[in-house]
Design a protein around this motif. Sequence first.
Motif, PDB file in Angstrom:
ATOM      1  N   GLY A 294      -4.641  12.191  -0.046  1.00 37.55           N
ATOM      2  CA  GLY A 294      -4.162  12.652   1.718  1.00 37.55           C
ATOM      3  C   GLY A 294      -5.147  11.852   2.698  1.00 37.55           C
ATOM      4  O   GLY A 294      -5.506  11.855   3.376  1.00 37.55           O
ATOM      5  N   ALA A 295      -6.158  12.988   2.626  1.00 40.93           N
ATOM      6  CA  ALA A 295      -6.891  13.256   2.830  1.00 40.93           C
ATOM      7  C   ALA A 295      -7.489  12.529   3.523  1.00 40.93           C
ATOM      8  O   ALA A 295      -8.095  11.976   4.467  1.00 40.93           O
ATOM      9  N   VAL A 296      -7.745  11.976   1.986  1.00 47.51           N
ATOM     10  CA  VAL A 296      -9.489  10.985   1.710  1.00 47.51           C
ATOM     11  C   VAL A 296      -8.827   9.664   2.978  1.00 47.51           C
ATOM     12  O   VAL A 296      -9.652   9.233   3.481  1.00 47.51           O
ATOM     13  N   SER A 297      -7.586   8.965   2.061  1.00 50.06           N
ATOM     14  CA  SER A 297      -7.413   7.917   3.052  1.00 50.06           C
ATOM     15  C   SER A 297      -6.906   7.892   4.376  1.00 50.06           C
ATOM     16  O   SER A 297      -6.707   7.303   5.076  1.00 50.06           O
ATOM     17  N   LEU A 298      -6.714   9.396   4.878  1.00 49.09           N
ATOM     18  CA  LEU A 298      -6.628   9.594   6.102  1.00 49.09           C
ATOM     19  C   LEU A 298      -7.669   9.724   6.858  1.00 49.09           C
ATOM     20  O   LEU A 298      -7.792   8.644   8.228  1.00 49.09           O
ATOM     21  N   VAL A 299      -8.599  10.074   6.286  1.00 46.74           N
ATOM     22  CA  VAL A 299     -10.283   9.851   7.241  1.00 46.74           C
ATOM     23  C   VAL A 299     -10.755   8.461   7.131  1.00 46.74           C
ATOM     24  O   VAL A 299     -11.265   8.457   8.233  1.00 46.74           O
ATOM     25  N   LEU A 300     -10.132   7.626   5.894  1.00 44.96           N
ATOM     26  CA  LEU A 300     -10.693   6.510   5.952  1.00 44.96           C
ATOM     27  C   LEU A 300      -9.683   5.782   7.120  1.00 44.96           C
ATOM     28  O   LEU A 300     -10.408   4.609   7.783  1.00 44.96           O
TER      29      LEU A 300
ATOM     30  N   ARG B 246       0.604  -1.014  -0.085  1.00 45.36           N
ATOM     31  CA  ARG B 246      -0.070  -0.086   0.052  1.00 45.36           C
ATOM     32  C   ARG B 246       0.496   1.494   0.193  1.00 45.36           C
ATOM     33  O   ARG B 246       0.729   2.069  -0.631  1.00 45.36           O
ATOM     34  N   PHE B 247       1.963   1.302   0.785  1.00 44.83           N
ATOM     35  CA  PHE B 247       3.058   1.935   0.491  1.00 44.83           C
ATOM     36  C   PHE B 247       3.435   2.532  -0.668  1.00 44.83           C
ATOM     37  O   PHE B 247       3.337   4.273  -1.074  1.00 44.83           O
ATOM     38  N   ILE B 248       3.780   2.013  -1.351  1.00 40.64           N
ATOM     39  CA  ILE B 248       4.760   1.856  -2.514  1.00 40.64           C
ATOM     40  C   ILE B 248       3.168   2.267  -3.796  1.00 40.64           C
ATOM     41  O   ILE B 248       3.708   2.520  -4.501  1.00 40.64           O
ATOM     42  N   ALA B 249       2.201   1.414  -3.247  1.00 36.47           N
ATOM     43  CA  ALA B 249       1.234   2.428  -3.597  1.00 36.47           C
ATOM     44  C   ALA B 249       0.777   3.649  -3.792  1.00 36.47           C
ATOM     45  O   ALA B 249       0.111   4.618  -4.583  1.00 36.47           O
ATOM     46  N   GLY B 250       0.396   4.517  -2.439  1.00 31.92           N
ATOM     47  CA  GLY B 250       1.267   5.795  -2.535  1.00 31.92           C
ATOM     48  C   GLY B 250       1.509   6.765  -3.845  1.00 31.92           C
ATOM     49  O   GLY B 250       2.062   7.362  -4.056  1.00 31.92           O
ATOM     50  N   ILE B 251       2.973   6.011  -3.703  1.00 27.40           N
ATOM     51  CA  ILE B 251       4.065   6.371  -3.462  1.00 27.40           C
ATOM     52  C   ILE B 251       3.326   6.033  -5.928  1.00 27.40           C
ATOM     53  O   ILE B 251       4.696   7.694  -5.785  1.00 27.40           O
TER      54      ILE B 251
ATOM     55  N   ALA C 151      -6.927  -0.229   8.621  1.00 28.34           N
ATOM     56  CA  ALA C 151      -6.666   1.222   9.092  1.00 28.34           C
ATOM     57  C   ALA C 151      -4.927   1.412   8.734  1.00 28.34           C
ATOM     58  O   ALA C 151      -4.423   2.674   8.358  1.00 28.34           O
ATOM     59  N   LYS C 152      -4.277   0.829   9.003  1.00 31.50           N
ATOM     60  CA  LYS C 152      -3.021   0.370   8.361  1.00 31.50           C
ATOM     61  C   LYS C 152      -2.477   0.996   6.992  1.00 31.50           C
ATOM     62  O   LYS C 152      -1.743   1.419   6.700  1.00 31.50           O
ATOM     63  N   ARG C 153      -3.430  -0.216   5.736  1.00 31.76           N
ATOM     64  CA  ARG C 153      -3.571  -0.211   4.528  1.00 31.76           C
ATOM     65  C   ARG C 153      -3.642   1.797   4.353  1.00 31.76           C
ATOM     66  O   ARG C 153      -2.907   1.968   3.458  1.00 31.76           O
ATOM     67  N   PHE C 154      -4.971   2.544   4.601  1.00 25.28           N
ATOM     68  CA  PHE C 154      -5.144   3.578   4.241  1.00 25.28           C
ATOM     69  C   PHE C 154      -4.376   4.294   5.054  1.00 25.28           C
ATOM     70  O   PHE C 154      -3.502   5.339   3.970  1.00 25.28           O
ATOM     71  N   GLY C 155      -3.475   4.202   5.971  1.00 28.42           N
ATOM     72  CA  GLY C 155      -2.498   4.927   6.738  1.00 28.42           C
ATOM     73  C   GLY C 155      -1.455   5.183   6.018  1.00 28.42           C
ATOM     74  O   GLY C 155      -0.160   5.900   5.049  1.00 28.42           O
ATOM     75  N   ALA C 156      -0.918   3.750   5.239  1.00 24.81           N
ATOM     76  CA  ALA C 156       0.559   3.804   4.741  1.00 24.81           C
ATOM     77  C   ALA C 156       0.175   4.227   3.086  1.00 24.81           C
ATOM     78  O   ALA C 156       1.161   5.486   2.220  1.00 24.81           O
ATOM     79  N   ILE C 157      -0.846   4.640   2.556  1.00 24.32           N
ATOM     80  CA  ILE C 157      -1.440   4.432   1.276  1.00 24.32           C
ATOM     81  C   ILE C 157      -1.194   6.220   1.754  1.00 24.32           C
ATOM     82  O   ILE C 157      -0.895   7.576   0.397  1.00 24.32           O
ATOM     83  N   ALA C 158      -2.022   7.356   2.864  1.00 28.38           N
ATOM     84  CA  ALA C 158      -2.024   8.785   2.811  1.00 28.38           C
ATOM     85  C   ALA C 158      -0.460   9.215   3.443  1.00 28.38           C
ATOM     86  O   ALA C 158      -0.655  10.698   2.796  1.00 28.38           O
ATOM     87  N   VAL C 159       0.108   8.597   3.831  1.00 30.46           N
ATOM     88  CA  VAL C 159       1.584   9.034   4.087  1.00 30.46           C
ATOM     89  C   VAL C 159       2.471   9.671   3.540  1.00 30.46           C
ATOM     90  O   VAL C 159       2.541  11.104   2.973  1.00 30.46           O
ATOM     91  N   PRO C 160       2.592   8.908   1.999  1.00 28.19           N
ATOM     92  CA  PRO C 160       3.060   9.998   0.890  1.00 28.19           C
ATOM     93  C   PRO C 160       2.784  10.754  -0.427  1.00 28.19           C
ATOM     94  O   PRO C 160       2.874  11.961  -0.520  1.00 28.19           O
ATOM     95  N   ASN C 161       0.834  10.952  -0.160  1.00 29.17           N
ATOM     96  CA  ASN C 161       0.359  12.042  -0.426  1.00 29.17           C
ATOM     97  C   ASN C 161       0.508  13.374   0.212  1.00 29.17           C
ATOM     98  O   ASN C 161       0.190  14.054  -0.934  1.00 29.17           O
TER      99      ASN C 161
END
Length: 96
Positions: free
Chosen positions: A37-43, A5-10, A75-85
Amino acid sequence: MIKKRFIAGIVTVGIVLALAAFTEKWSYLYFVSGTMGAVSLVLALAYLIDSIVLGSTGTFFSSKKTRKVSRVEDAKRFGAIAVPNILAALIYIAAG
């Protein structure tokens, strides 16, 4: 799974960077990456609160005691997407 998920965010940040460079509208970086990033963080926060309220098993409407993926992992997965964005949007703000 979090690494994927982090790689997907990158990758999404890379796509937005390519789009911004191609169109020469760098504000896309702020709006698109910031929104993602905001949507992923909210999710992520919603799943985390849901795990606190309901626990990692069961739902309101069923007595199912097992889930294949816990809400905390979601929650961790959505957070991993949110971080790079979010980082990309913050870097745009700091540079601009």
